[in-house]
Design a protein around this motif. Structure first.
Motif, PDB file in Angstrom:
ATOM      1  N   UNK A 111       0.861  -1.229  -0.068  1.00 36.36           N
ATOM      2  CA  UNK A 111       0.071   0.097   0.020  1.00 36.36           C
ATOM      3  C   UNK A 111       0.629   1.251   0.046  1.00 36.36           C
ATOM      4  N   UNK A 112       0.961   2.031   0.916  1.00 35.11           N
ATOM      5  CA  UNK A 112       1.463   3.337   1.173  1.00 35.11           C
ATOM      6  C   UNK A 112       2.747   2.960   2.241  1.00 35.11           C
ATOM      7  N   UNK A 113       2.838   1.893   2.665  1.00 39.13           N
ATOM      8  CA  UNK A 113       3.852   1.622   3.505  1.00 39.13           C
ATOM      9  C   UNK A 113       4.957   0.771   2.596  1.00 39.13           C
ATOM     10  N   UNK A 114       6.346   1.106   3.126  1.00 43.48           N
ATOM     11  CA  UNK A 114       7.577   0.261   2.418  1.00 43.48           C
ATOM     12  C   UNK A 114       8.118  -0.423   3.362  1.00 43.48           C
ATOM     13  N   UNK A 115       8.855  -1.392   3.256  1.00 37.11           N
ATOM     14  CA  UNK A 115       9.540  -2.275   4.178  1.00 37.11           C
ATOM     15  C   UNK A 115      10.803  -2.525   3.768  1.00 37.11           C
ATOM     16  N   UNK A 116      11.901  -1.868   4.319  1.00 36.43           N
ATOM     17  CA  UNK A 116      13.466  -2.139   3.782  1.00 36.43           C
ATOM     18  C   UNK A 116      14.087  -3.086   4.605  1.00 36.43           C
ATOM     19  N   UNK A 117      14.860  -4.003   4.286  1.00 36.68           N
ATOM     20  CA  UNK A 117      15.681  -4.661   5.161  1.00 36.68           C
ATOM     21  C   UNK A 117      17.243  -4.760   4.550  1.00 36.68           C
ATOM     22  N   UNK A 118      18.027  -4.646   5.651  1.00 38.21           N
ATOM     23  CA  UNK A 118      19.458  -4.765   5.243  1.00 38.21           C
ATOM     24  C   UNK A 118      20.242  -5.859   6.053  1.00 38.21           C
ATOM     25  N   UNK A 119      21.387  -6.010   5.853  1.00 38.00           N
ATOM     26  CA  UNK A 119      22.243  -7.051   6.376  1.00 38.00           C
ATOM     27  C   UNK A 119      23.557  -6.275   6.751  1.00 38.00           C
ATOM     28  N   UNK A 120      24.074  -6.459   7.932  1.00 35.15           N
ATOM     29  CA  UNK A 120      25.047  -5.573   7.929  1.00 35.15           C
ATOM     30  C   UNK A 120      26.480  -6.593   7.843  1.00 35.15           C
ATOM     31  N   UNK A 121      27.478  -6.164   6.889  1.00 33.09           N
ATOM     32  CA  UNK A 121      28.593  -6.675   6.806  1.00 33.09           C
ATOM     33  C   UNK A 121      28.519  -8.315   6.497  1.00 33.09           C
ATOM     34  N   UNK A 122      27.819  -8.662   5.537  1.00 34.98           N
ATOM     35  CA  UNK A 122      27.226  -9.895   5.075  1.00 34.98           C
ATOM     36  C   UNK A 122      28.416 -11.005   4.801  1.00 34.98           C
ATOM     37  N   UNK A 123      28.556 -11.982   5.692  1.00 33.87           N
ATOM     38  CA  UNK A 123      29.740 -13.183   5.672  1.00 33.87           C
ATOM     39  C   UNK A 123      29.034 -14.328   4.709  1.00 33.87           C
ATOM     40  N   UNK A 124      27.868 -14.260   4.221  1.00 36.53           N
ATOM     41  CA  UNK A 124      27.413 -15.410   3.323  1.00 36.53           C
ATOM     42  C   UNK A 124      26.755 -16.694   4.426  1.00 36.53           C
ATOM     43  N   UNK A 125      26.716 -16.452   5.697  1.00 41.35           N
ATOM     44  CA  UNK A 125      26.095 -17.510   6.476  1.00 41.35           C
ATOM     45  C   UNK A 125      24.682 -17.632   6.447  1.00 41.35           C
ATOM     46  N   UNK A 126      23.990 -16.459   6.144  1.00 43.23           N
ATOM     47  CA  UNK A 126      22.626 -16.431   5.761  1.00 43.23           C
ATOM     48  C   UNK A 126      22.466 -16.271   4.449  1.00 43.23           C
ATOM     49  N   UNK A 127      22.238 -17.562   3.761  1.00 43.10           N
ATOM     50  CA  UNK A 127      22.255 -17.600   2.316  1.00 43.10           C
ATOM     51  C   UNK A 127      20.971 -17.249   1.504  1.00 43.10           C
ATOM     52  N   UNK A 128      20.068 -17.141   2.283  1.00 46.92           N
ATOM     53  CA  UNK A 128      18.633 -16.424   1.572  1.00 46.92           C
ATOM     54  C   UNK A 128      18.670 -15.124   1.504  1.00 46.92           C
ATOM     55  N   UNK A 129      19.611 -14.452   2.506  1.00 50.28           N
ATOM     56  CA  UNK A 129      19.630 -13.141   2.635  1.00 50.28           C
ATOM     57  C   UNK A 129      20.484 -12.412   1.659  1.00 50.28           C
ATOM     58  N   UNK A 130      20.246 -12.663   0.339  1.00 56.36           N
ATOM     59  CA  UNK A 130      20.886 -12.097  -0.789  1.00 56.36           C
ATOM     60  C   UNK A 130      20.716 -10.785  -1.111  1.00 56.36           C
ATOM     61  N   UNK A 131      21.733 -10.098  -1.802  1.00 58.48           N
ATOM     62  CA  UNK A 131      21.358  -8.453  -2.175  1.00 58.48           C
ATOM     63  C   UNK A 131      20.699  -8.586  -3.397  1.00 58.48           C
TER      64      UNK A 131
END
Length: 398
Positions: free
Chosen positions: A370-390
């Motif tokens: 709608x009129x709300x936007x959700x942004x997610x960031x990852x700090x200094x990614x090491x690749x441990x969270x494989x599904x959290x890709x850029x």
């Protein structure tokens, strides 16, 4: 039976025709390996993306040129191919260089994010505050409108937003709202957010060990976002809000959900201090002070959080200051995921945000509800969270 000479493929087509067919098939295969940068949007938006800095790239060429050494000046985030074995990812994984840039000007000024007069929350300067008398209205009455931040009629509206836990161990538990009007995260947005968090592996038990996710809920309000995390298995959550009414409501909701008596034991091999800590902690403080000087508000400075959520009042903060505060906070560490809620009137947050120590925050999700936007960031990614890709393609204003 002797086959006819005309049936032989070499004599029917000739060597020249066969070579031409092989060349055609090879060119088609090459085109199939090229990824179009504009394929993620509909055709009517592609003309707007032509001016953006996106180009088609060849998967084979990019993977061969990605073997250069990784330096602190050029941090790369790997996007592994799930069809291949884990041991082969480092050699042929696709890498994307991440270059932090200065925060854009739209984040350095206050945003005008007025909302339509629906429900019980309206802007303070809206003309709908001038309510008509009951004799002038006539007909059936709808929901009475109230401006955000003013005191609420607790006898008439106990839970005006119908807040409740959507999943986990206390699913369906109703939550109490504070004595002021707020704009909490919508239920459909919260459900989508925690579906993404679950895909990141935040609520998985590893090796028979209980989930170790530590959650920091800034601008917590009634605590619905942090309590949702505790219900789904988070080990600890710290609620931060500067309103005493909101902190009181969060404490009552923690007790209502049964998390007030839970205690986490500390010791060697844990991220908990030696003296232990409660499963839920409420801190009545300014958000910027809690992020920059946590020890002054009762948060141990050596505490590290795996998940940070920020759902601020849109028109009362500067998003540039908020991003700088959370990016450089001592409470975040490698692979910490940061969620920021912002209005569509703000434009779009940058894909990469730099840190003072040379690290980066990499954008992994940017979804509009709608009129709300959700942004997610990852700090200094090491690749441990494989599904959290850029995902740079999602950080584009259309």
């Amino acid at each position: 039976m002797i086959p006819s000479r005309n049936c032989h493929p070499h004599r029917r087509y000739g060597y020249g025709a066969i070579i031409a067919m092989v060349t055609t098939y090879a060119s088609l295969f090459h085109q199939a390996t090229v990824t179009n940068a504009y394929s993620f949007v509909s055709s009517r938006h592609r003309s707007q993306l032509q001016n953006c800095n996106l180009h088609s790239f060849d998967v084979r060429t990019q993977s061969q040129s990605s073997t250069r050494r990784q330096t602190s000046a050029s941090l790369v985030m790997k996007r592994p191919n799930r069809r291949r074995r884990r041991s082969d990812l480092d050699a042929d994984a696709l890498t994307i260089p991440l270059e932090p840039s200065e925060l854009p000007a739209n984040l350095k000024r206050k945003v005008d994010a007025k909302r339509p007069t629906l429900g019980h929350v309206v802007p303070k300067n809206s003309k709908t505050r001038q309510f008509r008398s009951p004799t002038e209205r006539g007909g059936s009455d709808g929901a009475q409108l109230r401006p955000q931040g003013q005191s609420r009629d607790t006898q008439r509206y106990n839970n005006p937003s119908n807040l409740r836990i959507l999943g986990g161990s206390v699913r369906g538990r109703k939550l109490e709202s504070p004595n002021v009007y707020l704009r909490p995260m919508m239920g459909k947005v919260r459900e989508a957010v925690y579906s993404t968090f679950t895909s990141f592996g935040f609520y998985d038990d590893v090796g028979g060990t209980r989930c170790r996710t530590r959650h920091l809920d800034i601008f917590s309000g009634s605590g619905s976002v942090g309590l949702e995390s505790l219900s789904r298995g988070a080990r600890h959550c710290t609620f931060v809000d500067m309103s005493p009414d909101c902190c009181g409501a969060a404490e009552r909701n923690i007790e209502r959900c049964g998390f007030a008596d839970q205690w986490n034991e500390g010791g060697v091999g844990t991220t908990v201090p030696d003296e232990g800590e409660p499963a839920a902690r409420v801190v009545c403080s300014d958000a910027f002070r809690a992020l920059r000087q946590p020890e002054t508000v009762g948060i141990p400075p050596d505490s590290k959080y795996d998940l940070v959520t920020l759902c601020p009042p849109y028109e009362e903060i500067l998003y540039s200051e908020l991003l700088e505060a959370v990016a450089n906070s001592v409470l975040v560490t490698e692979d910490t995921v940061i969620l920021i809620e912002y209005p569509v009137e703000l434009g779009c947050l940058p894909h990469v945000i730099g840190r003072e120590d040379g690290g980066v925050l990499v954008g992994i999700r940017n979804r509009k509800y709608g009129r709300t936007v959700i942004a997610m960031y990852i700090v200094n990614p090491t690749g441990e969270r494989e599904t959290a890709e850029s995902r740079p393609e999602e950080f584009i204003t259309i």
